[in-house]
Design a protein around this motif. Structure first.
Motif, PDB file in Angstrom:
ATOM      1  N   ASP A  27       0.861  -1.338  -0.158  1.00  0.00           N
ATOM      2  CA  ASP A  27       0.001   0.152   0.178  1.00  0.00           C
ATOM      3  C   ASP A  27       1.081   1.377  -0.039  1.00  0.00           C
ATOM      4  O   ASP A  27       0.520   2.334  -0.457  1.00  0.00           O
ATOM      5  CB  ASP A  27      -0.931  -0.040   1.229  1.00  0.00           C
ATOM      6  CG  ASP A  27      -2.015  -1.267   1.280  1.00  0.00           C
ATOM      7  OD1 ASP A  27      -2.153  -1.405   0.093  1.00  0.00           O
ATOM      8  OD2 ASP A  27      -2.306  -1.556   2.117  1.00  0.00           O
ATOM      9  N   PHE A  28       2.242   1.105   0.446  1.00  0.00           N
ATOM     10  CA  PHE A  28       2.888   2.327   0.625  1.00  0.00           C
ATOM     11  C   PHE A  28       3.420   2.654  -0.935  1.00  0.00           C
ATOM     12  O   PHE A  28       3.573   3.809  -1.094  1.00  0.00           O
ATOM     13  CB  PHE A  28       4.122   2.126   1.465  1.00  0.00           C
ATOM     14  CG  PHE A  28       3.937   1.954   2.913  1.00  0.00           C
ATOM     15  CD1 PHE A  28       3.879   3.155   3.545  1.00  0.00           C
ATOM     16  CD2 PHE A  28       3.701   0.806   3.468  1.00  0.00           C
ATOM     17  CE1 PHE A  28       3.381   3.248   4.949  1.00  0.00           C
ATOM     18  CE2 PHE A  28       3.367   0.780   4.908  1.00  0.00           C
ATOM     19  CZ  PHE A  28       3.235   1.901   5.609  1.00  0.00           C
ATOM     20  N   ALA A  29       3.516   1.866  -1.677  1.00  0.00           N
ATOM     21  CA  ALA A  29       3.999   2.034  -3.079  1.00  0.00           C
ATOM     22  C   ALA A  29       2.656   2.902  -3.707  1.00  0.00           C
ATOM     23  O   ALA A  29       2.658   3.847  -4.479  1.00  0.00           O
ATOM     24  CB  ALA A  29       4.065   1.044  -4.053  1.00  0.00           C
ATOM     25  N   LEU A  30       1.250   2.522  -3.630  1.00  0.00           N
ATOM     26  CA  LEU A  30       0.142   3.207  -3.968  1.00  0.00           C
ATOM     27  C   LEU A  30       0.046   4.544  -3.410  1.00  0.00           C
ATOM     28  O   LEU A  30      -0.186   5.593  -4.028  1.00  0.00           O
ATOM     29  CB  LEU A  30      -1.078   2.306  -3.792  1.00  0.00           C
ATOM     30  CG  LEU A  30      -1.197   1.073  -4.353  1.00  0.00           C
ATOM     31  CD1 LEU A  30      -2.538   0.490  -3.930  1.00  0.00           C
ATOM     32  CD2 LEU A  30      -0.970   1.295  -5.760  1.00  0.00           C
ATOM     33  N   ILE A  31       0.528   4.767  -1.983  1.00  0.00           N
ATOM     34  CA  ILE A  31       0.455   6.104  -1.463  1.00  0.00           C
ATOM     35  C   ILE A  31       1.424   7.049  -2.123  1.00  0.00           C
ATOM     36  O   ILE A  31       1.160   8.132  -2.497  1.00  0.00           O
ATOM     37  CB  ILE A  31       0.773   6.121  -0.092  1.00  0.00           C
ATOM     38  CG1 ILE A  31      -0.412   5.479   0.798  1.00  0.00           C
ATOM     39  CG2 ILE A  31       1.083   7.548   0.489  1.00  0.00           C
ATOM     40  CD1 ILE A  31      -0.056   4.979   2.235  1.00  0.00           C
ATOM     41  N   ALA A  32       2.666   6.587  -2.634  1.00  0.00           N
ATOM     42  CA  ALA A  32       3.591   7.225  -3.193  1.00  0.00           C
ATOM     43  C   ALA A  32       3.045   7.649  -4.873  1.00  0.00           C
ATOM     44  O   ALA A  32       3.025   8.777  -5.021  1.00  0.00           O
ATOM     45  CB  ALA A  32       4.810   6.418  -3.408  1.00  0.00           C
ATOM     46  N   VAL A  33       2.281   6.658  -5.311  1.00  0.00           N
ATOM     47  CA  VAL A  33       1.736   7.131  -6.607  1.00  0.00           C
ATOM     48  C   VAL A  33       0.531   8.287  -6.647  1.00  0.00           C
ATOM     49  O   VAL A  33       0.671   9.126  -7.247  1.00  0.00           O
ATOM     50  CB  VAL A  33       0.931   5.891  -7.209  1.00  0.00           C
ATOM     51  CG1 VAL A  33      -0.013   6.265  -8.392  1.00  0.00           C
ATOM     52  CG2 VAL A  33       2.020   4.517  -7.562  1.00  0.00           C
ATOM     53  N   VAL A  34       0.096   7.957  -5.464  1.00  0.00           N
ATOM     54  CA  VAL A  34      -1.158   8.987  -5.165  1.00  0.00           C
ATOM     55  C   VAL A  34      -0.391  10.513  -5.011  1.00  0.00           C
ATOM     56  O   VAL A  34      -0.821  11.643  -5.468  1.00  0.00           O
ATOM     57  CB  VAL A  34      -2.043   8.858  -4.055  1.00  0.00           C
ATOM     58  CG1 VAL A  34      -2.843  10.054  -3.742  1.00  0.00           C
ATOM     59  CG2 VAL A  34      -2.867   7.715  -4.320  1.00  0.00           C
ATOM     60  N   ILE A  35       0.769  10.543  -4.240  1.00  0.00           N
ATOM     61  CA  ILE A  35       1.328  11.727  -3.981  1.00  0.00           C
ATOM     62  C   ILE A  35       2.042  12.316  -5.264  1.00  0.00           C
ATOM     63  O   ILE A  35       1.862  13.526  -5.558  1.00  0.00           O
ATOM     64  CB  ILE A  35       2.472  11.431  -2.712  1.00  0.00           C
ATOM     65  CG1 ILE A  35       1.986  11.180  -1.627  1.00  0.00           C
ATOM     66  CG2 ILE A  35       3.602  12.550  -2.852  1.00  0.00           C
ATOM     67  CD1 ILE A  35       3.062  10.608  -0.508  1.00  0.00           C
ATOM     68  N   LEU A  36       2.831  11.578  -6.071  1.00  0.00           N
ATOM     69  CA  LEU A  36       3.263  11.997  -7.076  1.00  0.00           C
ATOM     70  C   LEU A  36       2.259  12.563  -8.255  1.00  0.00           C
ATOM     71  O   LEU A  36       2.410  13.633  -8.847  1.00  0.00           O
ATOM     72  CB  LEU A  36       4.135  10.891  -7.888  1.00  0.00           C
ATOM     73  CG  LEU A  36       5.195  10.318  -6.925  1.00  0.00           C
ATOM     74  CD1 LEU A  36       6.131   9.302  -7.914  1.00  0.00           C
ATOM     75  CD2 LEU A  36       6.373  11.529  -6.802  1.00  0.00           C
ATOM     76  N   ALA A  37       1.160  11.674  -8.317  1.00  0.00           N
ATOM     77  CA  ALA A  37       0.154  12.139  -9.355  1.00  0.00           C
ATOM     78  C   ALA A  37      -0.413  13.561  -8.959  1.00  0.00           C
ATOM     79  O   ALA A  37      -0.611  14.476  -9.702  1.00  0.00           O
ATOM     80  CB  ALA A  37      -0.765  11.129  -9.458  1.00  0.00           C
ATOM     81  N   ALA A  38      -0.793  13.741  -7.543  1.00  0.00           N
ATOM     82  CA  ALA A  38      -1.373  14.828  -7.071  1.00  0.00           C
ATOM     83  C   ALA A  38      -0.384  16.137  -7.209  1.00  0.00           C
ATOM     84  O   ALA A  38      -0.936  17.128  -7.533  1.00  0.00           O
ATOM     85  CB  ALA A  38      -2.129  14.739  -5.623  1.00  0.00           C
ATOM     86  N   VAL A  39       0.611  16.005  -6.890  1.00  0.00           N
ATOM     87  CA  VAL A  39       1.730  17.312  -6.928  1.00  0.00           C
ATOM     88  C   VAL A  39       2.133  17.294  -8.494  1.00  0.00           C
ATOM     89  O   VAL A  39       2.178  18.608  -8.811  1.00  0.00           O
ATOM     90  CB  VAL A  39       3.043  16.740  -6.213  1.00  0.00           C
ATOM     91  CG1 VAL A  39       4.125  17.564  -6.438  1.00  0.00           C
ATOM     92  CG2 VAL A  39       2.870  16.511  -4.800  1.00  0.00           C
ATOM     93  N   ALA A  40       1.964  16.459  -9.348  1.00  0.00           N
ATOM     94  CA  ALA A  40       2.215  16.602 -10.803  1.00  0.00           C
ATOM     95  C   ALA A  40       1.139  17.488 -11.351  1.00  0.00           C
ATOM     96  O   ALA A  40       1.423  18.331 -12.031  1.00  0.00           O
ATOM     97  CB  ALA A  40       2.683  15.306 -11.372  1.00  0.00           C
ATOM     98  N   ALA A  41      -0.041  17.084 -11.076  1.00  0.00           N
ATOM     99  CA  ALA A  41      -1.148  17.918 -11.415  1.00  0.00           C
ATOM    100  C   ALA A  41      -1.446  19.275 -11.090  1.00  0.00           C
ATOM    101  O   ALA A  41      -1.754  20.008 -11.866  1.00  0.00           O
ATOM    102  CB  ALA A  41      -2.526  16.900 -11.042  1.00  0.00           C
TER     103      ALA A  41
END
Length: 837
Positions: free
Chosen positions: A319-333
């Protein structure tokens, strides 16, 4: 659960709130982060004591903490309206309108982009269906108002940066919650791949319906509060009910956004409240909502943080990998909007420029908080959502929220410092050294007089004087070292100080009731704009902002359009009356600033700067006097009524001051003083009623005063008054362009107009006309007409002008004089236009 235990737990939470603020100040961490940390610790501690075998004494307390009736609707229906409503009451709407484009882009477009970015990134990285991923994206796309606003206020961020952040955090909740509702419905219906068009098509109804509901609720609320104007507690009680009723009506009855309804209600009360409610009641209302919002913001963080251990209970390593995906996608947007779309809009001149340091701060300041956790909790409470979806929604939303609070929140102050947004500008640094030097010199003189009066020991005097003198020498030396900056920017520094003194004078006049509370916000907003324009543009910025404060704005032009095209005169009459009162207030304030220049600015910046500031101030006074004189000529009776009203209000203020002094001196008792104050309150309510401005009647009176129309009979004047249209032109506005067709003639009611043709210029003033030559000669316009002062024009179309020309020898004579001045044979002109005579 025992009510005694619940009461004790809630009371203890208020103790935590009281301890969190000084703790945050001591640790130099944001208040919201401290509250979140304490909430997590309390939740973890409750779970520990409930599960440990060391002791059972604290089990009832732990059960009470974990068993608090915390549901998602508690956040959305109890806490969120309080925070949104208070924030709108404290907003400077006129200043926020300067940045409405970046605010709306961040509040709506950024939410949609973040939802799609997170949704599609999670769909690629996990086995979740797309609709569940988009649901998570909508949950994490909203910045939390209580987190963002409190942090930016605590670190003394620049005003414009704080305004953009606050505006975004207030409005983006509506977009995020609307998307959340749509995708939540798709998830519960089992729709794996929803149509984005169907999801976004419901946005207009949600926003417009919420805005109309909030506006109507606020208008009704203000009307009821005005009916009970003498009962302050009743007004406060009505204000407390307003946001909750607006939220519930919008959500449950209209099917619109409750968040937008609350924001619209708060904005409406912010605009109309100061003019309809007594000043003391409005002040008490603001103070009440400040306290309620402080409690709500603190409780929402602590209670939301209590949920974090529960939501993270089933976390797994992957789940920590998915949290990282959410962080990167939100910051990139968010970065794509800030560094891609906003610069593009600025290049297209659709948005004011947002400086790069500001955009970096906004990127790092996109904190999530209780709203995100509340939406995630709403998913975990639903029985119609698959178990795995509920688990991942809770974990990903909570993990992302913790990242923004614990990483971004704790380092935001450092980022602000790294960007240099918390440091004084070179101008402010130079001003601070100069001011400190003058202040220390004054303090040294006062200390010398004080020591003489108290006959202190000479040794003590000498030792302290030496220390004080050393500090003064250091400051003076630093000021001398920065002499180059002071020489270049001393005028700007003086103008900043002058604009600040103007703002202080406005506040004093509002408290004295000399300036109407109806216009207090607008006058203060103009003063704030004057300060910021001077900081950024120096003398030219000061002049530009000063011109704008007496010019005609976009809303005024819209009111003119409604009046001319649709016959709706109420908005224009109200704005014209506001303009009258605003100019009277500005004249009063500006005349008080000369003493400030002589008494304060000359000591700091010298005689030359003082003389230049006097000159600039005199020009402002002249501009205001010109605009006021134009209105007085245009509406003579109304100007007299407003001036009588001002005298009555001033007399009431002086009378109130006398009664207060008599009570303090013991000449009258408190009972008599109360009776006298009540009598003054009744008379003040009558004096505060502004006289009605009838535009049609005033225009008829204006036409009668025109020298050109003096030879017309009363019946012809009435017909002419109905035929004339009113046009308002701001300074610098082009009224007639070269090579345009000649269809009308203009009469100057007030102001001044400059005509330019083939390198020659003519200036016309009140009572003169222009545009008739090209019309009579049946040619296109060869001259360009530009207003050189805020001007009021009366416009007559070609057919009616020809009729007027046939009937009025005065107008014929004016046409002949104009033709002779421009080298045109008047007789030939009339022969060519024989159909007009």
């Amino acid at each position: 659960m025992d009510i005694v235990v619940i009461t004790a737990v809630i009371a203890s939470l208020f103790l935590v709130i009281g301890a969190a603020e000084p703790l945050a100040a001591r640790l130099r961490l944001p208040y919201s982060v401290i509250l979140a940390v304490l909430g997590v610790l309390i939740g973890v501690g409750a779970i520990f004591f409930l599960r440990t075998e060391l002791t059972d004494a604290l089990n009832p307390v732990a059960e009470a903490i974990l068993g608090l009736p915390i549901r998602s609707n508690v956040f959305l229906y109890v806490f969120l309206p309080t925070l949104l409503f208070q924030a709108t009451l404290g907003m400077n709407l006129r200043r926020m309108l300067d940045d409405w484009v970046p605010i709306l882009v961040l509040a709506v477009v950024a939410v949609i982009v973040a939802t799609l970015s997170v949704g599609y990134a999670l769909s690629w990285a996990s086995a979740l269906p797309l609709v569940a991923c988009l649901l998570i994206g909508s949950i994490v796309s909203t910045t939390d108002p209580s987190a963002v606003v409190s942090i930016f206020r605590s670190i003394s961020a620049p005003r414009r940066l704080a305004r953009i952040i606050e505006g975004e955090s207030l409005l983006n909740d509506a977009a995020a919650i609307a998307l959340f509702g749509l995708f939540m419905g798709f998830v519960m219906l089992g729709v794996p791949d929803p149509s984005l068009h169907d999801a976004l098509a419901q946005f207009p109804l949600l926003i417009v319906g919420g805005a109309v509901t909030g506006w109507l609720a606020a208008r009704i609320g203000v009307w009821v509060m005005a009916l009970v104007a003498r009962y302050e507690l009743a007004q406060l009680s009505i204000s407390v009910a307003l946001p909750y009723l607006a939220f519930i009506l919008a959500e449950q009855s209209v099917g619109a956004s409750g968040v937008i309804a609350v924001v619209a209600a708060g904005l409406t009360l912010n605009i109309t409240g100061p003019g309809r409610l007594p000043p003391q009641a409005w002040t008490s209302l603001r103070e009440l909502w400040d306290l309620l919002a402080h409690w709500a913001g603190a409780l929402i963080f602590i209670i939301a943080a209590l949920l974090i251990p529960r939501l993270l209970g089933d976390v797994q390593l992957e789940d920590f990998a998915l949290i990282a995906v959410v962080i990167l996608a939100a910051v990139a947007a968010r970065a794509a909007i800030l560094f891609g779309l906003l610069p593009l809009l600025t290049a297209l001149r659709l948005s004011p420029a947002v400086e790069r340091p500001y955009r970096v701060a906004i990127l790092w300041g996109g904190l999530r908080g209780a709203v995100t956790l509340a939406l995630a909790l709403a998913v975990t409470e639903s029985f119609r959502v698959p178990v795995e979806v509920k688990r991942l929604v809770g974990i990903l939303a909570t993990g992302f929220t913790l990242f923004t609070l614990m990483v971004q929140g704790t380092t935001l102050r450092m980022v602000i410092g790294w960007l240099g947004l918390d440091r004084l500008s070179p101008i402010d640094q130079a001003l601070s050294r100069q001011v400190v030097a003058v202040a220390l010199q004054t303090v040294r003189e006062d200390v010398a007089r004080t020591t003489e009066n108290y006959e202190l020991t000479h040794e003590i005097i000498r030792s302290e004087a030496k220390r004080f003198g050393e500090r003064l020498e250091d400051v003076v030396r630093a000021a001398e070292d920065s002499e180059e900056i002071l020489d270049r920017d001393r005028i700007t520094l003086g103008l900043i100080a002058l604009a600040g003194a103007e703002r202080d004078t406005i506040i004093a006049r509002v408290r004295e009731r000399t300036i109407s509370t109806r216009l207090a916000e607008q006058v203060l907003s103009d003063a704030d704009r004057l300060i910021e324009a001077t900081r950024s543009g120096g003398r030219s910025g000061y002049r530009r902002a000063a011109r704008e404060s007496v010019g005609y704005g976009r809303l005024f032009r819209l009111a003119v359009l409604l009046h001319n095209r649709f016959g709706l005169s109420a908005p224009l009459a109200r704005m014209m009356a506001d303009r009258f009162e605003l100019l009277l207030s500005q004249r009063l304030i500006l005349r008080d600033l000369g003493n400030f220049i002589d008494g304060r600015i000359r000591r700091i910046h010298g005689r030359r700067v003082g003389d230049l500031l006097h000159e600039l101030l005199a020009r402002r006074v002249e501009t205001v006097e010109t605009a006021l004189e134009g209105l007085r000529l245009q509406y003579p009776g109304y100007a007299e009524e407003l001036e009588r009203r001002f005298i009555r209000r001033t007399a009431l203020r002086l009378e109130e001051r006398e009664y207060t002094a008599m009570r303090e001196d013991g000449l009258i008792g408190s009972e008599l003083h109360l009776a006298l104050m009540q009598d003054i309150a009744l008379r003040r309510a009558e004096a505060d009623e502004r006289p009605h401005l009838d535009l049609t009647l005033q225009r008829a009176e204006l036409v009668q005063q025109f020298p050109l129309f003096s030879d017309l009979d009363e019946r012809a004047l009435r017909r002419l008054g109905k035929a004339l249209r009113t046009r308002y032109a701001d300074a610098g506005e082009v009224i007639i362009r070269k090579d345009s067709p000649a269809k009308s003639v203009f009469f100057i009611a007030s102001g001044a107009v400059e005509l330019e043709n083939a390198g020659q210029t003519w200036r016309l003033g009140r009572g003169e006309m222009f545009g008739q030559m090209a019309l009579l000669m049946k040619k296109t316009r060869r001259a360009e007409a530009r207003a050189i002062a805020p001007s009021t024009l009366l416009v007559l179309d070609e057919t009616r002008f020809r009729r007027l020309l046939r009937r009025s020898p005065m107008v014929q004579e004016a046409v002949r004089e104009t033709a002779a001045r421009r080298g045109i044979d008047p007789e030939a002109l009339f022969r060519n236009a024989s159909d007009a005579i």
